[in-house]
Design an enzyme around this catalytic site. Structure first.
Site, PDB file in Angstrom:
ATOM      1  N   LYS A   1       5.717   7.431   0.654  1.00 61.01           N
ATOM      2  CA  LYS A   1       4.577   8.169   1.205  1.00 61.01           C
ATOM      3  C   LYS A   1       4.293   9.453   0.423  1.00 61.01           C
ATOM      4  CE  LYS A   1       4.153   5.359   4.860  1.00 61.01           C
ATOM      5  NZ  LYS A   1       5.311   4.456   4.770  1.00 61.01           N
TER       6      LYS A   1
HETATM    7  C1  PLP Z   1       5.408   3.170   5.251  1.00 54.25           C
HETATM    8  C2  PLP Z   1       6.561   2.393   4.750  1.00 54.25           C
HETATM    9  C3  PLP Z   1       6.474   1.022   4.503  1.00 54.25           C
HETATM   10  C4  PLP Z   1       5.225   0.225   4.815  1.00 54.25           C
HETATM   11  O1  PLP Z   1       4.123   0.580   4.016  1.00 54.25           O
HETATM   12  P1  PLP Z   1       2.652   0.226   4.479  1.00 54.25           P
HETATM   13  O2  PLP Z   1       1.758   0.938   3.543  1.00 54.25           O
HETATM   14  O3  PLP Z   1       2.528   0.744   5.888  1.00 54.25           O
HETATM   15  O4  PLP Z   1       2.513  -1.252   4.429  1.00 54.25           O
HETATM   16  C5  PLP Z   1       7.559   0.368   3.956  1.00 54.25           C
HETATM   17  N1  PLP Z   1       8.713   1.036   3.707  1.00 54.25           N
HETATM   18  C6  PLP Z   1       8.833   2.353   3.940  1.00 54.25           C
HETATM   19  C7  PLP Z   1      10.130   3.008   3.659  1.00 54.25           C
HETATM   20  C8  PLP Z   1       7.769   3.074   4.466  1.00 54.25           C
HETATM   21  O5  PLP Z   1       7.897   4.384   4.697  1.00 54.25           O
END
Ligand code: PLP
Length: 469
Positions: free
Chosen positions: A113
């Protein structure tokens, strides 16, 4: 570049306008009016660029209302080697059996993120400054978005963050990361519900247009287009690092929940990046895997959403999925609106007529992983390479390894570092994950958060009482 709504009810807007809005006024999502195409020559000319310069090249195609020198400055600030733990920002490492790991988790909160949020932390204050405006960011997190948003926005002028998190459903490390922040512009709200319910509260408040206008509400959830655009960059970077010349294909495997990460891969592929397969990996919450297997999209209610050992993927209603469906049905907003009306009415819709295109036209393949698979994959990656991967990345590796094709690198996106989910690492290996430098005392710092019922009125009252900008 102008932006439209997936449901057709929004006059074309500039990037900076959609940046500050959440959902489009018709309940749809902002989408570029056309997807820019990248030629093989252009792609080759980017081969030696540092990450921030590649980001400026790609983002400039989507962000046409910010002057290029300013955009260069914003990406240089967002992707600094002293903020990320890697000189290359996003390192590519070989795994085994034709697989590679693309390290998206070298940022301040140790999850992918940060890749988009660090850019938002630059572009939000810039646009607000230009407009003399302020913004209260309202969001919901399953654990990683919230901390990434808070670390990107902490102490920034003209921005406050109100972040809903599902009480008791995040790891100890995730809780500590968010709740230990002391900055006055950061508000942590632990709600008594799961992520999907928290997201419903956010959506309800964001679609109350007079409340939204009065409190200058904005969003940084994965529905925010700027995040998708920023995520497109690392697909290009991964391809450039894994190949040596024009036209070589790679596949990507993506641990998925809200469909934000893999949607960026779909955009990169549409732009002409030579991506062979986009492999979608889910955990036990396999709504998306089910869609790609059957063509039927059937989100589940909270009671049918499992709490798993890859908790950031415990999502049963993938908010970004609508943007893919928009492309699938030929970018027809009336059709998208009809499908989402049907979803609201019946709880599902059926696109099995398009099933032959999922793989042949869009490159999608899907698979799911279980707790048992996750632990076994963490152990086998450790045995074979000495590398420790987190549970979400393990879901990606588990699904990817069955789909590797000879001669085509399979790049698994590393979506978090194991330290964030040490409980699971301990279960897999019998010892906790090593704690990266600077995080040693994190879980013993004092924590600040407010517990609220997971309903719209409670959160509305809290914002009314605590919004200062
Ligand atoms: C947010 C997240 C995901 C999923 O990603 P999306 O964009 O919601 O599909 C997978 N793994 C981790 C560690 C995340 O923080």
């Amino acid at each position: 570049m102008k932006y439209l709504s997936t449901r057709g009810g929004m006059a074309p807007l500039e990037f900076s306008d959609i940046l500050l809005e959440g959902l489009a006024p018709d309940g749809g999502l902002a989408i570029p009016e056309s997807i820019p195409a990248i030629s093989a020559d252009q792609l080759e000319s980017w081969r030696t660029l540092p990450y921030h310069a590649l980001a400026a090249e790609i983002l400039s195609l989507f962000v046409t209302d910010i002057d290029r020198p300013i955009l260069n400055q914003l990406t240089r600030e967002a992707y600094r080697t002293d903020v990320f733990m890697s000189e290359d920002i996003v390192p590519l490492r070989p795994l085994y059996g034709g697989m590679f790991l693309l390290g998206l988790s070298e940022g301040p909160t140790l999850a992918f993120k940060d890749m988009a949020m660090q850019f938002l932390g630059q572009v939000f204050p810039h646009v607000l400054r230009e407009r003399g405006a302020t913004l209260n960011i309202l969001g919901a997190t399953s654990g990683d978005t919230g901390s990434a948003a808070e670390y990107a926005m902490r102490g920034k002028d003209a921005v406050a963050v109100f972040m809903l998190s599902p009480e008791g459903r995040m790891s100890a490390f995730q809780r500590a990361q968010m709740y230990s922040l002391q900055d006055p512009n950061i508000h942590n709200i632990a709600v008594k519900g799961n992520f999907d319910q928290a997201q419903d509260v956010v959506k309800a408040l964001a679609s109350d247009l007079s409340f939204k206008a009065k409190w200058h509400l904005g969003a940084v959830n994965s529905i925010n287009w700027a995040r998708i655009a920023a995520q497109v960059v690392y697909y290009f970077h991964g391809w450039l690092r894994a190949t040596t010349g024009a036209g070589q294909q790679v596949s990507f495997a993506v641990p998925s929940g809200n469909f934000g990460n893999i949607l960026a891969g779909h955009i990169a592929r549409t732009m002409g990046l030579p991506i062979r397969r986009l492999v979608l990996a889910t955990n036990e919450n396999n709504v998306l895997e089910e869609f790609f297997r059957t063509g039927v999209y059937r989100p589940r209610v909270a009671a049918q959403t499992f709490v798993t050992s890859s908790p950031s993927m415990d999502i049963s209603r993938a908010s970004n999925f609508e943007r893919f469906v928009f492309d699938l049905v030929g970018r027809d907003p009336a059709r998208v609106k009809a499908l989402w009306d049907e979803l609201a009415e019946k709880g599902s819709f059926d696109l099995s007529a398009y099933k032959p295109e999922f793989e042949s036209k869009y490159g999608f393949q899907a698979g799911s992983s279980t707790h048992h698979d996750r632990l076994a994959t963490i152990r086998s990656v450790m045995d074979r390479t000495g590398m420790l991967i987190d549970p979400h990345t393990a879901d990606g590796v588990k699904v990817a390894q069955a789909l590797v094709e000879p001669g085509i690198p399979m790049i698994v996106l590393e979506t978090a570092l194991p330290a964030k989910f040490s409980e699971v690492i301990e279960e897999a290996l019998g010892h906790p994950a090593p704690v990266p430098a600077g995080f040693e005392d994190l879980e013993s710092r004092p924590q600040h958060f407010t517990v609220l019922p997971c309903d719209v009125e409670s959160v509305r009252a809290y914002i009314t009482a605590h919004a200062t900008i």
